[in-house]
Motif scaffolding. Structure first.
Motif, PDB file in Angstrom:
ATOM      1  N   PHE A 117       0.816  -1.210   0.000  1.00 55.46           N
ATOM      2  CA  PHE A 117       0.000   0.000   0.000  1.00 55.46           C
ATOM      3  C   PHE A 117       0.850   1.260   0.000  1.00 55.46           C
ATOM      4  CE2 PHE A 117      -2.603  -3.426   1.564  1.00 55.46           C
ATOM      5  CZ  PHE A 117      -3.752  -3.259   0.821  1.00 55.46           C
ATOM      6  N   GLY A 118       2.141   1.087  -0.248  1.00 54.04           N
ATOM      7  CA  GLY A 118       3.036   2.224  -0.333  1.00 54.04           C
ATOM      8  C   GLY A 118       4.211   2.083   0.626  1.00 54.04           C
ATOM      9  N   LEU A 119       5.100   3.043   0.545  1.00 52.58           N
ATOM     10  CA  LEU A 119       6.281   3.132   1.405  1.00 52.58           C
ATOM     11  C   LEU A 119       7.267   1.992   1.201  1.00 52.58           C
ATOM     12  CD1 LEU A 119       4.464   4.238   4.700  1.00 52.58           C
ATOM     13  CD2 LEU A 119       5.470   5.700   2.915  1.00 52.58           C
ATOM     14  N   GLY A 120       7.120   1.247   0.109  1.00 51.46           N
ATOM     15  CA  GLY A 120       8.063   0.187  -0.202  1.00 51.46           C
ATOM     16  C   GLY A 120       7.952  -1.035   0.688  1.00 51.46           C
ATOM     17  N   ARG A 121       6.785  -1.216   1.315  1.00 45.67           N
ATOM     18  CA  ARG A 121       6.611  -2.347   2.218  1.00 45.67           C
ATOM     19  C   ARG A 121       5.346  -3.119   1.860  1.00 45.67           C
ATOM     20  NH1 ARG A 121       7.759   1.894   5.869  1.00 45.67           N
ATOM     21  NH2 ARG A 121       5.631   1.943   6.681  1.00 45.67           N
ATOM     22  N   GLY A 122       5.338  -4.398   2.192  1.00 47.85           N
ATOM     23  CA  GLY A 122       4.140  -5.225   2.092  1.00 47.85           C
ATOM     24  C   GLY A 122       3.480  -5.255   3.464  1.00 47.85           C
ATOM     25  N   GLN A 123       2.518  -4.364   3.693  1.00 48.58           N
ATOM     26  CA  GLN A 123       1.974  -4.155   5.028  1.00 48.58           C
ATOM     27  C   GLN A 123       1.302  -5.383   5.648  1.00 48.58           C
ATOM     28  OE1 GLN A 123       1.895  -1.959   2.531  1.00 48.58           O
ATOM     29  NE2 GLN A 123       2.688  -0.037   3.343  1.00 48.58           N
ATOM     30  N   PHE A 124       0.762  -6.268   4.834  1.00 50.78           N
ATOM     31  CA  PHE A 124       0.211  -7.507   5.390  1.00 50.78           C
ATOM     32  C   PHE A 124       1.356  -8.386   5.918  1.00 50.78           C
ATOM     33  CE2 PHE A 124      -3.512  -6.891   2.383  1.00 50.78           C
ATOM     34  CZ  PHE A 124      -4.433  -6.608   3.389  1.00 50.78           C
ATOM     35  N   LEU A 125       2.502  -8.315   5.268  1.00 54.35           N
ATOM     36  CA  LEU A 125       3.644  -9.145   5.650  1.00 54.35           C
ATOM     37  C   LEU A 125       4.387  -8.583   6.848  1.00 54.35           C
ATOM     38  CD1 LEU A 125       4.996  -9.908   2.072  1.00 54.35           C
ATOM     39  CD2 LEU A 125       3.469 -11.306   3.471  1.00 54.35           C
ATOM     40  N   THR A 126       4.418  -7.252   6.955  1.00 50.34           N
ATOM     41  CA  THR A 126       5.147  -6.622   8.057  1.00 50.34           C
ATOM     42  C   THR A 126       4.331  -6.557   9.334  1.00 50.34           C
ATOM     43  OG1 THR A 126       4.379  -4.399   7.484  1.00 50.34           O
ATOM     44  CG2 THR A 126       6.461  -5.162   6.448  1.00 50.34           C
ATOM     45  N   GLY A 127       3.042  -6.852   9.253  1.00 49.64           N
ATOM     46  CA  GLY A 127       2.184  -6.784  10.417  1.00 49.64           C
ATOM     47  C   GLY A 127       1.512  -5.432  10.616  1.00 49.64           C
TER      48      GLY A 127
END
Length: 129
Positions: A117-127
């Motif tokens: 969803f942005g910021l270069g991260r997979g937010q579901f994966l990072t928690g």
């Protein structure tokens, strides 16, 4: 997430498009129980000659108000999908005068690792989500 991509025959006003998108979002909120700000919608408008939407032999009549909606989403239960189809048609008919015969939906499923969803991260994966 989910991502809703609408393919429409061009000619609707901005107000008509807003009503359509709002109606689809209400159906999504109820059927999939997503957060209110979980709203990702893209509209593609086409000349009438650039869209062919037939009926797969079901004798379903189509008009120039046809809405083809592709939903990309995490896996959903069958009951949720069936509720979404029904609620979407109800909302579009009530709010936009679009007949249920003019609503075609395809749901494409993917997994948590397929979303950022942005910021270069997979937010579901990072928690984060």
């Amino acid at each position: 997430m989910p991502l809703l991509r609408f393919d429409l025959i061009q000619g609707r006003t901005d107000e008509e498009l807003k009503a359509l998108l709002d109606a689809a979002h209400r159906a999504m909120l109820e059927a999939f129980q997503v957060p209110v700000r979980d709203r990702y919608q893209i509209v593609h408008e086409h000349k009438a000659s650039r869209m062919i939407v037939e009926d797969t032999g079901l004798d379903i009549p189509r008009t120039d108000k046809v809405v083809f909606l592709q939903v990309t989403s995490r896996p959903r239960k069958r009951e949720q999908k069936e509720a979404f189809y029904r609620l979407l048609c109800e909302e579009l008919e009530q709010s936009c005068s679009i007949a249920p015969s003019d609503v075609v939906v395809s749901i494409v499923e993917n997994s948590d690792e397929d979303w950022s969803f942005g910021l270069g991260r997979g937010q579901f994966l990072t928690g984060e989500l």
